[in-house]
Scaffold this motif. Structure first.
Motif, PDB file in Angstrom:
ATOM      1  N   ASN A 193       0.820  -1.221   0.000  1.00 31.48           N
ATOM      2  CA  ASN A 193       0.000   0.000   0.000  1.00 31.48           C
ATOM      3  C   ASN A 193       0.852   1.268   0.000  1.00 31.48           C
ATOM      4  O   ASN A 193       0.329   2.365   0.204  1.00 31.48           O
ATOM      5  N   ASN A 194       2.131   1.109  -0.206  1.00 32.79           N
ATOM      6  CA  ASN A 194       3.043   2.248  -0.211  1.00 32.79           C
ATOM      7  C   ASN A 194       2.796   3.121  -1.436  1.00 32.79           C
ATOM      8  O   ASN A 194       2.974   2.693  -2.565  1.00 32.79           O
ATOM      9  N   GLN A 195       2.382   4.368  -1.200  1.00 35.32           N
ATOM     10  CA  GLN A 195       2.099   5.260  -2.320  1.00 35.32           C
ATOM     11  C   GLN A 195       3.346   5.533  -3.167  1.00 35.32           C
ATOM     12  O   GLN A 195       3.239   5.757  -4.372  1.00 35.32           O
ATOM     13  N   LEU A 196       4.488   5.516  -2.534  1.00 34.78           N
ATOM     14  CA  LEU A 196       5.726   5.861  -3.234  1.00 34.78           C
ATOM     15  C   LEU A 196       6.485   4.622  -3.722  1.00 34.78           C
ATOM     16  O   LEU A 196       7.698   4.662  -3.908  1.00 34.78           O
ATOM     17  N   LYS A 197       5.744   3.540  -3.968  1.00 35.85           N
ATOM     18  CA  LYS A 197       6.405   2.284  -4.334  1.00 35.85           C
ATOM     19  C   LYS A 197       7.052   2.326  -5.710  1.00 35.85           C
ATOM     20  O   LYS A 197       7.968   1.550  -6.003  1.00 35.85           O
ATOM     21  N   TRP A 198       6.595   3.237  -6.582  1.00 35.97           N
ATOM     22  CA  TRP A 198       7.116   3.215  -7.948  1.00 35.97           C
ATOM     23  C   TRP A 198       8.564   3.661  -8.037  1.00 35.97           C
ATOM     24  O   TRP A 198       9.289   3.267  -8.963  1.00 35.97           O
ATOM     25  N   GLU A 199       9.027   4.409  -7.084  1.00 35.61           N
ATOM     26  CA  GLU A 199      10.437   4.819  -7.107  1.00 35.61           C
ATOM     27  C   GLU A 199      11.376   3.658  -6.776  1.00 35.61           C
ATOM     28  O   GLU A 199      12.354   3.433  -7.503  1.00 35.61           O
ATOM     29  N   PRO A 200      11.117   2.885  -5.701  1.00 35.12           N
ATOM     30  CA  PRO A 200      11.972   1.701  -5.500  1.00 35.12           C
ATOM     31  C   PRO A 200      11.792   0.646  -6.593  1.00 35.12           C
ATOM     32  O   PRO A 200      12.732  -0.076  -6.917  1.00 35.12           O
ATOM     33  N   ILE A 201      10.582   0.562  -7.195  1.00 36.26           N
ATOM     34  CA  ILE A 201      10.388  -0.374  -8.311  1.00 36.26           C
ATOM     35  C   ILE A 201      11.277   0.026  -9.487  1.00 36.26           C
ATOM     36  O   ILE A 201      11.924  -0.821 -10.116  1.00 36.26           O
ATOM     37  N   ARG A 202      11.321   1.326  -9.770  1.00 35.28           N
ATOM     38  CA  ARG A 202      12.197   1.793 -10.844  1.00 35.28           C
ATOM     39  C   ARG A 202      13.653   1.433 -10.549  1.00 35.28           C
ATOM     40  O   ARG A 202      14.408   1.021 -11.441  1.00 35.28           O
ATOM     41  N   LEU A 214       8.866   5.043 -14.001  1.00 36.15           N
ATOM     42  CA  LEU A 214       9.211   6.450 -13.861  1.00 36.15           C
ATOM     43  C   LEU A 214       7.978   7.329 -14.037  1.00 36.15           C
ATOM     44  O   LEU A 214       7.750   8.272 -13.266  1.00 36.15           O
ATOM     45  N   GLU A 215       7.177   7.038 -15.037  1.00 36.41           N
ATOM     46  CA  GLU A 215       5.955   7.820 -15.265  1.00 36.41           C
ATOM     47  C   GLU A 215       4.976   7.659 -14.108  1.00 36.41           C
ATOM     48  O   GLU A 215       4.340   8.633 -13.667  1.00 36.41           O
ATOM     49  N   ASN A 216       4.842   6.423 -13.611  1.00 36.75           N
ATOM     50  CA  ASN A 216       3.951   6.194 -12.471  1.00 36.75           C
ATOM     51  C   ASN A 216       4.454   6.917 -11.226  1.00 36.75           C
ATOM     52  O   ASN A 216       3.657   7.469 -10.444  1.00 36.75           O
ATOM     53  N   ALA A 235       9.755  16.753  -6.482  1.00 37.78           N
ATOM     54  CA  ALA A 235      10.153  15.358  -6.685  1.00 37.78           C
ATOM     55  C   ALA A 235       9.690  14.856  -8.050  1.00 37.78           C
ATOM     56  O   ALA A 235      10.403  14.103  -8.727  1.00 37.78           O
ATOM     57  N   ALA A 236       8.483  15.265  -8.471  1.00 38.63           N
ATOM     58  CA  ALA A 236       7.986  14.871  -9.794  1.00 38.63           C
ATOM     59  C   ALA A 236       8.890  15.408 -10.894  1.00 38.63           C
ATOM     60  O   ALA A 236       9.204  14.702 -11.865  1.00 38.63           O
ATOM     61  N   LEU A 237       9.321  16.660 -10.750  1.00 41.10           N
ATOM     62  CA  LEU A 237      10.193  17.266 -11.759  1.00 41.10           C
ATOM     63  C   LEU A 237      11.581  16.637 -11.761  1.00 41.10           C
ATOM     64  O   LEU A 237      12.242  16.577 -12.799  1.00 41.10           O
ATOM     65  N   LYS A 238      12.018  16.181 -10.612  1.00 38.63           N
ATOM     66  CA  LYS A 238      13.315  15.519 -10.550  1.00 38.63           C
ATOM     67  C   LYS A 238      13.262  14.176 -11.275  1.00 38.63           C
ATOM     68  O   LYS A 238      14.237  13.754 -11.910  1.00 38.63           O
ATOM     69  N   LEU A 239      12.118  13.517 -11.190  1.00 29.32           N
ATOM     70  CA  LEU A 239      11.943  12.233 -11.883  1.00 29.32           C
ATOM     71  C   LEU A 239      11.825  12.445 -13.390  1.00 29.32           C
ATOM     72  O   LEU A 239      12.483  11.765 -14.179  1.00 29.32           O
TER      73      LEU A 239
END
Length: 373
Positions: free
Chosen positions: A71-80, A116-118, A148-152
């Motif tokens: 349920n981690n909202q920020l899971k897409w960054e570690p997935i990337r 990255l997009e997610n 953070a979005a712009l950094k990605l």
């Protein structure tokens, strides 16, 4: 040289095997690929590389699946990050023809782009939700989310404009009051105290979300502050003078003449010489207290208050003598001198005793505003 090369190749093979046996599959894959770049027929590398890659791929994909189920909202960054690690192994294997013959690595470039997009979308949505709360603390958090979005993904949607809006919504405007000294004689010096304080806080950039104004500028610009810092000097004394005069009599027996008797023995004639030493010590004391309060304009709540003492002592000493200088000892002679100096003007004394107050107040405010909710 041949022996050295052989040792390097043997160490590289054994190093990859050790990494594999320890379960460090990413590093083992890299080690085996480097070995095959140097020695394409190395038996150990050819045998263990496919399994090392399979284990590495399984390990990272298991982590991805666990993150996807969370349920981690920020899971897409570690997935990337997991996909990027696997893509590095893909690139490494493609750098060695011998490795590519025995392993068909998976290309994760599309998976990286999707993650990255997610990740950027998640940050953007979080920032949007925070802005909808309508309070400054949430706006400051939204600023970080859009950043953070712009950094990605640079130039992601309208994240830059949203970030700018969040900054303006999150700024805390702090007005520093005119200083109440209860004495018009020192009002100019008190204004200097306040001006130095505001200028220093502005230049130090204590917090990007905190902007300091002096009360006069805020009034001229019709600024509506969020917080108000009230300053007031009280119980202060400037130029309280104490004069201490000490009078000391000194004397010494000295030889005034020398004669010899009939036997040739030296006979000295003595006389007593005297002098008076007057030492004047002038002490001028200045001291006072500064009360300050930080208030929230919206509800009148006192956020912080304190009282800071300060003092300054000006000192002057000089000594003179009358009488016979021969009565003075070396220590007495060293003490003679100086002159009667007037103390500094009251405005200067005021600035001197407020200097430690200023230093403490500036530190208090920097510490307080360095971190705000």
């Amino acid at each position: 040289m041949l022996c050295l090369l052989a040792c390097i190749l043997l160490w590289g093979c054994r190093s990859g095997e050790k990494l594999y046996n320890k379960g460090k599959y990413d590093n083992a894959v890299t080690a085996f690929v480097k070995k095959l770049q140097r020695k394409p027929q190395d038996a150990t590398a050819l045998q263990l590389l496919p399994e090392a890659y399979r284990q590495a791929q399984k390990m990272h994909e298991d982590r991805v699946n666990n993150l996807l189920r969370s349920n981690n909202q920020l899971k897409w960054e570690p997935i990337r990050n997991e996909y990027r690690t696997m893509q590095r192994l893909y690139d490494a294997i493609h750098s060695s023809p011998a490795a590519l013959k025995i392993v068909t690595p998976k290309d994760y470039s599309n998976a990286i782009t999707g993650a990255l997009e997610n990740a950027a979308e998640t940050r953007y949505d979080r920032g949007t939700a925070l802005m909808q709360r309508g309070d400054k603390a949430s706006a400051r958090k939204a600023y970080d989310e859009f950043g953070a979005a712009l950094k990605l993904i640079p130039n992601y949607r309208d994240a830059q404009a949203r970030k700018d809006d969040a900054f303006q919504a999150g700024v805390v405007y702090v007005v520093v009051s005119e200083v109440d000294v209860r004495s018009p004689y020192f009002q100019f010096s008190a204004d200097q105290f306040r001006d130095y304080l505001v200028r220093s806080l502005q230049q130090r950039n204590v917090n990007r979300f905190v902007v300091f104004y002096d009360e006069r500028t805020a009034r001229n610009e019709n600024l509506r502050p969020d917080q108000y810092i009230a300053l007031r000097f009280q119980d202060f004394v400037v130029g309280q003078t104490y004069v201490d005069r000490a009078r000391r009599e000194v004397s010494k027996e000295i030889v005034t003449s020398t004669t010899k008797d009939t036997t040739g023995k030296t006979i000295n004639t003595y006389t007593t010489v005297r002098a008076t030493i007057v030492t004047t010590k002038t002490t001028v004391e200045s001291r006072g207290l500064l009360d300050y309060q930080i208030a929230d304009i919206s509800n009148g709540k006192i956020l912080r208050s304190d009282r800071i003492p300060g003092s300054y002592t000006w000192f002057n000493q000089f000594a003179t003598y009358t009488g016979d200088s021969r009565a003075l000892s070396e220590a007495d002679m060293a003490s003679i001198g100086g002159r009667d100096l007037p103390p500094p003007p009251p405005q200067e004394l005021f600035m001197e005793f407020t200097r430690p107050i200023y230093n403490q107040l500036e530190k208090d405010l920097r510490d307080y505003y360095a971190y705000i909710d």
